[in-house]
Design an enzyme around this catalytic site. Structure first.
Site, PDB file in Angstrom:
ATOM      1  N   TRP A  61      -0.606  -2.646   8.581  1.00  0.00           N
ATOM      2  CA  TRP A  61      -1.119  -2.403   7.218  1.00  0.00           C
ATOM      3  C   TRP A  61      -0.943  -0.918   6.957  1.00  0.00           C
ATOM      4  O   TRP A  61      -1.224  -0.096   7.833  1.00  0.00           O
ATOM      5  CB  TRP A  61      -2.594  -2.804   7.125  1.00  0.00           C
ATOM      6  CG  TRP A  61      -2.833  -4.246   7.433  1.00  0.00           C
ATOM      7  CD1 TRP A  61      -3.339  -4.761   8.589  1.00  0.00           C
ATOM      8  CD2 TRP A  61      -2.560  -5.367   6.582  1.00  0.00           C
ATOM      9  NE1 TRP A  61      -3.408  -6.131   8.510  1.00  0.00           N
ATOM     10  CE2 TRP A  61      -2.934  -6.533   7.299  1.00  0.00           C
ATOM     11  CE3 TRP A  61      -2.026  -5.512   5.300  1.00  0.00           C
ATOM     12  CZ2 TRP A  61      -2.806  -7.819   6.766  1.00  0.00           C
ATOM     13  CZ3 TRP A  61      -1.900  -6.791   4.761  1.00  0.00           C
ATOM     14  CH2 TRP A  61      -2.288  -7.915   5.483  1.00  0.00           C
ATOM     15  N   THR A  62      -0.513  -0.565   5.745  1.00  0.00           N
ATOM     16  CA  THR A  62      -0.048   0.812   5.574  1.00  0.00           C
ATOM     17  C   THR A  62      -0.884   1.674   4.631  1.00  0.00           C
ATOM     18  O   THR A  62      -0.380   2.627   4.043  1.00  0.00           O
ATOM     19  CB  THR A  62       1.423   0.800   5.099  1.00  0.00           C
ATOM     20  OG1 THR A  62       1.501   0.058   3.877  1.00  0.00           O
ATOM     21  CG2 THR A  62       2.332   0.188   6.144  1.00  0.00           C
ATOM     22  N   ASP A  81       0.324  -6.901  -3.220  1.00  0.00           N
ATOM     23  CA  ASP A  81      -1.115  -6.734  -2.981  1.00  0.00           C
ATOM     24  C   ASP A  81      -1.694  -6.026  -4.191  1.00  0.00           C
ATOM     25  O   ASP A  81      -0.979  -5.787  -5.172  1.00  0.00           O
ATOM     26  CB  ASP A  81      -1.336  -5.925  -1.682  1.00  0.00           C
ATOM     27  CG  ASP A  81      -2.612  -6.348  -0.969  1.00  0.00           C
ATOM     28  OD1 ASP A  81      -3.678  -6.270  -1.587  1.00  0.00           O
ATOM     29  OD2 ASP A  81      -2.538  -6.765   0.203  1.00  0.00           O
ATOM     30  N   TYR A 118      -3.968  -5.130  15.398  1.00  0.00           N
ATOM     31  CA  TYR A 118      -3.811  -4.408  14.140  1.00  0.00           C
ATOM     32  C   TYR A 118      -3.307  -3.005  14.462  1.00  0.00           C
ATOM     33  O   TYR A 118      -4.043  -2.176  14.981  1.00  0.00           O
ATOM     34  CB  TYR A 118      -5.142  -4.393  13.359  1.00  0.00           C
ATOM     35  CG  TYR A 118      -5.225  -5.556  12.392  1.00  0.00           C
ATOM     36  CD1 TYR A 118      -4.593  -6.763  12.710  1.00  0.00           C
ATOM     37  CD2 TYR A 118      -5.876  -5.467  11.179  1.00  0.00           C
ATOM     38  CE1 TYR A 118      -4.624  -7.842  11.834  1.00  0.00           C
ATOM     39  CE2 TYR A 118      -5.918  -6.551  10.293  1.00  0.00           C
ATOM     40  CZ  TYR A 118      -5.282  -7.726  10.635  1.00  0.00           C
ATOM     41  OH  TYR A 118      -5.303  -8.790   9.771  1.00  0.00           O
ATOM     42  N   PHE A 119      -2.050  -2.781  14.122  1.00  0.00           N
ATOM     43  CA  PHE A 119      -1.442  -1.508  14.489  1.00  0.00           C
ATOM     44  C   PHE A 119      -1.752  -0.400  13.474  1.00  0.00           C
ATOM     45  O   PHE A 119      -1.239   0.704  13.574  1.00  0.00           O
ATOM     46  CB  PHE A 119       0.077  -1.663  14.681  1.00  0.00           C
ATOM     47  CG  PHE A 119       0.463  -2.380  15.954  1.00  0.00           C
ATOM     48  CD1 PHE A 119      -0.500  -2.878  16.830  1.00  0.00           C
ATOM     49  CD2 PHE A 119       1.803  -2.554  16.296  1.00  0.00           C
ATOM     50  CE1 PHE A 119      -0.140  -3.538  18.010  1.00  0.00           C
ATOM     51  CE2 PHE A 119       2.170  -3.193  17.476  1.00  0.00           C
ATOM     52  CZ  PHE A 119       1.206  -3.697  18.328  1.00  0.00           C
ATOM     53  N   ASP A 120      -2.608  -0.729  12.475  1.00  0.00           N
ATOM     54  CA  ASP A 120      -3.086   0.368  11.627  1.00  0.00           C
ATOM     55  C   ASP A 120      -4.325   1.003  12.264  1.00  0.00           C
ATOM     56  O   ASP A 120      -4.737   2.087  11.858  1.00  0.00           O
ATOM     57  CB  ASP A 120      -3.394  -0.098  10.192  1.00  0.00           C
ATOM     58  CG  ASP A 120      -4.346  -1.285  10.130  1.00  0.00           C
ATOM     59  OD1 ASP A 120      -4.361  -2.109  11.061  1.00  0.00           O
ATOM     60  OD2 ASP A 120      -5.079  -1.400   9.121  1.00  0.00           O
ATOM     61  N   HIS A 159      -6.205 -10.258  -3.771  1.00  0.00           N
ATOM     62  CA  HIS A 159      -5.206  -9.204  -3.537  1.00  0.00           C
ATOM     63  C   HIS A 159      -4.056  -9.299  -4.550  1.00  0.00           C
ATOM     64  O   HIS A 159      -2.892  -9.148  -4.200  1.00  0.00           O
ATOM     65  CB  HIS A 159      -4.638  -9.299  -2.112  1.00  0.00           C
ATOM     66  CG  HIS A 159      -5.605  -8.828  -1.056  1.00  0.00           C
ATOM     67  ND1 HIS A 159      -5.863  -7.506  -0.819  1.00  0.00           N
ATOM     68  CD2 HIS A 159      -6.362  -9.527  -0.160  1.00  0.00           C
ATOM     69  CE1 HIS A 159      -6.742  -7.402   0.192  1.00  0.00           C
ATOM     70  NE2 HIS A 159      -7.060  -8.611   0.596  1.00  0.00           N
ATOM     71  N   GLU A 214      -9.603 -12.648   1.980  1.00  0.00           N
ATOM     72  CA  GLU A 214     -10.457 -11.716   1.247  1.00  0.00           C
ATOM     73  C   GLU A 214     -10.429 -11.912  -0.269  1.00  0.00           C
ATOM     74  O   GLU A 214     -10.020 -11.030  -1.008  1.00  0.00           O
ATOM     75  CB  GLU A 214     -10.028 -10.274   1.565  1.00  0.00           C
ATOM     76  CG  GLU A 214     -10.161  -9.928   3.035  1.00  0.00           C
ATOM     77  CD  GLU A 214      -9.744  -8.499   3.357  1.00  0.00           C
ATOM     78  OE1 GLU A 214     -10.377  -7.897   4.217  1.00  0.00           O
ATOM     79  OE2 GLU A 214      -8.773  -7.987   2.771  1.00  0.00           O
ATOM     80  N   ARG A 234       0.860  -1.201   0.000  1.00  0.00           N
ATOM     81  CA  ARG A 234       0.000   0.000   0.000  1.00  0.00           C
ATOM     82  C   ARG A 234       0.889   1.241   0.000  1.00  0.00           C
ATOM     83  O   ARG A 234       0.645   2.217  -0.681  1.00  0.00           O
ATOM     84  CB  ARG A 234      -0.922  -0.013   1.216  1.00  0.00           C
ATOM     85  CG  ARG A 234      -2.205  -0.810   1.019  1.00  0.00           C
ATOM     86  CD  ARG A 234      -1.971  -2.265   0.623  1.00  0.00           C
ATOM     87  NE  ARG A 234      -3.184  -3.027   0.466  1.00  0.00           N
ATOM     88  CZ  ARG A 234      -3.728  -3.759   1.451  1.00  0.00           C
ATOM     89  NH1 ARG A 234      -3.149  -3.849   2.643  1.00  0.00           N
ATOM     90  NH2 ARG A 234      -4.832  -4.431   1.209  1.00  0.00           N
TER      91      ARG A 234
HETATM   92  C1  TNX Z   1      -7.670  -6.681   6.144  1.00  0.00           C
HETATM   93  S1  TNX Z   1      -5.964  -8.825   7.445  1.00  0.00           S
HETATM   94  C2  TNX Z   1      -6.693  -7.135   5.299  1.00  0.00           C
HETATM   95  C3  TNX Z   1      -5.734  -6.173   4.703  1.00  0.00           C
HETATM   96  C4  TNX Z   1      -6.061  -4.745   5.057  1.00  0.00           C
HETATM   97  C5  TNX Z   1      -6.460  -4.675   6.515  1.00  0.00           C
HETATM   98  C6  TNX Z   1      -6.719  -3.280   7.009  1.00  0.00           C
HETATM   99  C7  TNX Z   1      -5.996  -9.280   6.046  1.00  0.00           C
HETATM  100  C8  TNX Z   1      -5.520 -10.621   5.915  1.00  0.00           C
HETATM  101  N1  TNX Z   1      -6.447  -8.470   5.071  1.00  0.00           N
HETATM  102  O1  TNX Z   1      -5.668  -6.357   3.312  1.00  0.00           O
HETATM  103  O2  TNX Z   1      -4.963  -3.955   4.806  1.00  0.00           O
HETATM  104  O3  TNX Z   1      -7.611  -5.456   6.712  1.00  0.00           O
HETATM  105  O4  TNX Z   1      -6.861  -3.249   8.405  1.00  0.00           O
END
Ligand code: TNX
Length: 532
Positions: free
Chosen positions: A469-470, A190, A418-420, A261, A325, A161
């Site tokens: 996650w950035t 990604d 989740y540190f974002d 992704h 996802e 990202r």
């Molecule tokens: C979910 S956690 C995602 C990431 C996103 C994140 C944002 C995961 C396996 N997939 O693609 O960046 O949430 O918090």
């Protein structure tokens, strides 16, 4: 009278200038009320040959932070000065990561397994002064016996990202080492960018590493900056990072996302997708509906070749293959995917994803490696060689499924690790981040071994990891701001024994830790530690 007050204050500063604030808290620690040794440029580090990494790390630290050059080689001829010796000793009696640290009138002794001595060095660093007169490096007489609670102590950095230079990746690796974390999970590709050079598919980085703009503001955004953005790591840079991490006893786990992704890869090689055309590296956040076509054998050929290069670059036993996802809309309309499903007797698209995972799992096994995959992978059957990263919700669904089917599992719940997600309600990061507030306290209270896990199955929980996650971190300072101080809480979750964890005591020790952050020169969130 005035003079004696000043003298008293000086004496107090002198006595308390060393730090008693070891994070993560060790298993057993006793600090004597009297007695200290002083390090100076005449201090000699003597080390067993195998411990050069630890010796180098300490000498570099003392030089960078305190400007003192220690003598450090293994020459036993160097005359010993009382109290002026740091001895690093390999002792096979100690298990992986375990060590003893003893500071007494003879100097400093760190004894342990190879990685254990390295962690002993990290503890020694934490006993160094962080305030007062940092020109005088004194260490109190102390004895510490220490071992980690979990074998897997991880941190994930998303470089897709936003892209970060290797110099910053190394800094993150150092921060991990200071916190006794030992797995660096590198999220290398990604929808928004492919960041690893693959020689047999050069367009992955020529095309897939670049996007023509980035959304402005919080998703769905207030516009697009229309700036070309990107970057990637060459194979030489990757080898250098892997080596750098190994010297810090950190394994780098690469993540090559599949089958979702993957838009950056599809943009470079459109035949990888179901429709075969019109793909562009994503400029916004969220999840792309365009994913790998699982009906096409050339996709497997592509993946295997990529994996060949990845396994050559990364000695890690684990290779992360993503698996999260993945929308299945395109597979439903794709003739090749539907044909594959009929031919293989797959009842639905979820089973098609599982077909891909299992086929790749087998391939990776032939190379003597194992896969890690996000917890969606357990929606269908997967071989028990696969390790699961449980991220959804509080991590309980993934964890309970994994442990009941004898899969190893790493806890990385989005609720807590989740540190974002923002650290507190009132702060800048809230305006450009997502997810619920994840305070230092919330991180500290994560318990990876869930009470609902069946007795005897706890052993399948091998550790914990925080994910950075950035989407909303476009520069190193922001990453640091989101990391600190939560990384310190994470270290205690992953390393310290449950009986030693204590929030009030942690908060006390954090006062020195904040001063240490200043010595390191990192940007950090001055979060109110009491905020829930
Ligand atoms: C979910 S956690 C995602 C990431 C996103 C994140 C944002 C995961 C396996 N997939 O693609 O960046 O949430 O918090």
């Amino acid at each position: 009278m005035r003079n004696s007050v000043i003298l008293f204050i000086c004496l107090l500063c002198y006595i308390t200038s060393f730090s008693q604030s070891v994070i993560p808290v060790p298993s057993v620690m006793s600090m004597k009320s009297k007695g200290e040794i002083v390090l100076s440029s005449s201090t000699v580090i003597k080390y067993d040959k195998a411990l050069k990494n630890s010796s180098d790390f300490f000498a570099d630290y003392i030089d960078n932070i305190y400007g003192i050059k220690l003598k450090y080689d293994s020459i036993d001829k160097v005359k010993r000065k009382p109290g002026g010796e740091i001895r690093l000793k390999l002792n096979p009696k100690y298990k992986k990561d375990c060590y003893l640290l003893d500071i007494n009138k003879n100097g400093v002794l760190i004894e342990g397994s190879e990685s254990g001595v390295f962690y002993g060095i990290q503890t020694l660093i934490q006993l160094l002064p962080v305030s007062g007169n940092t020109n005088r490096i004194n260490l109190p007489y102390t004895t510490i016996n220490d071992e980690p609670r979990f074998a897997y102590r991880g941190l994930m950095l998303d470089v897709s990202r936003h892209f970060f230079p290797t110099s910053f990746v190394k800094r993150v690796i150092d921060y991990m080492a200071y916190h006794k974390l030992n797995y660096f999970h590198w999220h290398l590709c990604d929808d928004q960018g492919w960041r690893i050079e693959i020689k047999s598919f050069p367009l992955l980085t020529q095309i897939g590493a670049w996007r023509d703009g980035t959304i402005i503001g919080r998703y769905p955004g207030t516009g697009n900056d229309n700036q070309r953005y990107g970057g990637y790591y060459t194979q030489d840079e990757i080898k250098d990072i892997v080596k750098y991490a190994a010297k810090r006893y950190i394994t780098v786990i690469p993540e090559i996302e599949m089958p979702g992704h993957c838009l950056a890869a599809l943009s470079a090689y459109p035949y990888l997708g179901c429709t075969g055309k019109d793909y562009h590296v994503m400029q916004t956040w969220g999840v792309s509906k365009d994913v790998l076509c699982v009906g096409n054998d050339s996709v497997f050929n592509f993946l295997e070749k990529v994996i060949d290069e990845v396994t050559d670059l990364f000695p890690s036993e684990y290779i992360h293959i993503g698996g999260d996802e993945c929308p299945r809309d395109k597979w439903k309309q794709c003739l090749k995917c539907q044909t594959r499903m009929k031919k293989e007797g797959l009842p639905n698209e979820s089973a098609l994803q599982s077909y891909l995972v299992n086929r790749i799992e087998k391939y990776i096994q032939t190379k003597g490696r194992r896969i890690i995959a996000w917890d969606e992978t357990l929606d269908e059957d997967v071989n028990t060689s696969a390790c699961i990263m449980s991220w959804r919700g509080d991590g309980s669904v993934g964890c309970l499924k994994a442990t009941s089917t004898d899969h190893y599992v790493i806890m990385t719940p989005c609720s807590g690790l989740y540190f974002d997600y923002p650290q507190q309600t009132k702060e800048d990061s809230l305006t450009a981040s997502w997810g619920g507030v994840t305070s230092v306290n919330k991180v500290y209270n994560i318990e990876p071994v869930l009470t609902l896990v069946s007795p005897g199955k706890e052993k399948f929980i091998i550790g914990a990891q925080a994910n950075v996650w950035t989407e909303y971190m476009s520069n190193p300072a922001k990453v640091e701001y989101m990391l600190f101080p939560r990384i310190s809480a994470l270290s205690e979750v992953a390393w310290s024994s449950l009986s030693k964890k204590n929030w009030e005591y942690f908060k006390q020790r954090m006062q020195d830790q904040f001063r240490r952050y200043k010595l390191w020169g990192c940007s950090y969130n001055t979060a109110d530690l009491d905020a829930e």
